[in-house]
Write a protein that holds these residues in place. Structure first.
Motif, short mmCIF file in Angstrom:
data_model
loop_
_atom_site.label_atom_id
_atom_site.label_comp_id
_atom_site.label_asym_id
_atom_site.label_seq_id
_atom_site.Cartn_x
_atom_site.Cartn_y
_atom_site.Cartn_z
N GLU A 92 0.94 0.20 1.94
CA GLU A 92 0.30 0.38 0.64
C GLU A 92 -1.09 -0.25 0.68
O GLU A 92 -1.38 -1.12 1.51
CB GLU A 92 1.14 -0.22 -0.48
N LEU A 93 -1.94 0.18 -0.22
CA LEU A 93 -3.32 -0.28 -0.25
C LEU A 93 -3.42 -1.80 -0.28
O LEU A 93 -4.30 -2.39 0.35
CB LEU A 93 -4.04 0.33 -1.46
N LYS A 122 -11.37 -0.25 1.74
CA LYS A 122 -10.04 -0.07 2.32
C LYS A 122 -9.45 1.23 1.82
O LYS A 122 -9.83 1.73 0.76
CB LYS A 122 -9.14 -1.25 2.01
N LYS A 123 -8.53 1.77 2.60
CA LYS A 123 -7.85 3.00 2.20
C LYS A 123 -6.56 3.15 2.99
O LYS A 123 -6.38 2.51 4.02
CB LYS A 123 -8.76 4.21 2.41
N VAL A 124 -5.69 4.01 2.49
CA VAL A 124 -4.51 4.43 3.23
C VAL A 124 -4.88 5.71 3.94
O VAL A 124 -5.47 6.61 3.33
CB VAL A 124 -3.30 4.64 2.28
#
Length: 194
Positions: A92-93, A122-124
């Motif tokens: 998860e993020l 940030k990212k998934v």
């Protein structure tokens, strides 16, 4: 407390000679360090995850020192920085947010107490995902000529159960910056802004 299981590390250095204008006196260097690690929280929700930040401090310091070495070995050569994380699809993020303290404080420590907040993204994402890591001046976030980003990623990561943590440093601002704002020579370095 989880241990860090590193699958791979990468270090990329760019040497920029010009941006269609006259070559600067010396090329701009930009470097990114990426560590792809196992995500100890992948595939499940865990309430208390902040303890993992303590484990990540050593990784942050190693990556920050590797970047300084790749950019000439002298922390005084570094003018800008940024950080980021790509979380594999089973995470998860918030797992990427675990990098804020260990990544940011490691760079500030290695650079002798830089004043400006370390910008972050940030990212998934899936395998091969790319991330634009924002960059700003290390002592004064308002130095417009240092507003930049560096695109990073690894071809085979992060896998679903992994995290890719990123640190970026540069030896200067954009080549040929000419849109005004606070200049490096006018930085006071007192509040992280100006």
């Amino acid at each position: 407390m989880p241990d860090i299981a590193i699958r791979k590390s990468t270090l990329c250095v760019e040497e920029i000679f010009h941006e269609f204008g006259p070559p600067p006196p010396k090329p701009l260097l930009r470097a990114a360090a990426i560590s792809v690690i196992e995500n100890p929280y992948a595939g499940r929700y865990v309430e208390e995850i902040a303890v993992f930040m303590d484990d990540l401090k050593i990784l942050g310091l190693k990556m920050a020192n590797d970047l300084v070495a790749a950019l000439g070995g002298d922390p005084k050569n570094i003018e800008a920085y940024g950080k980021g994380a790509i979380v594999g699809a089973a995470g998860e993020l918030e797992h990427g947010a675990l990098w804020h303290v260990p990544g940011g404080y490691a760079m500030r420590e290695v650079l002798g107490g830089a004043k400006a907040i370390v910008p972050s993204a940030k990212k998934v994402g899936g395998v091969g995902a790319r991330l634009d890591v924002p960059i700003t001046h290390i002592d004064a976030s308002y130095v417009r000529g240092h507003f930049d980003a560096m695109e990073v990623g690894v071809p085979d990561g992060p896998r679903a159960s992994e995290l890719a943590f990123v640190l970026v440093m540069t030896t200067g601002g954009r080549v040929h910056d000419r849109v005004g704002g606070l200049r490096v020579e006018d930085v006071k370095g007192e509040d992280g802004l100006r």
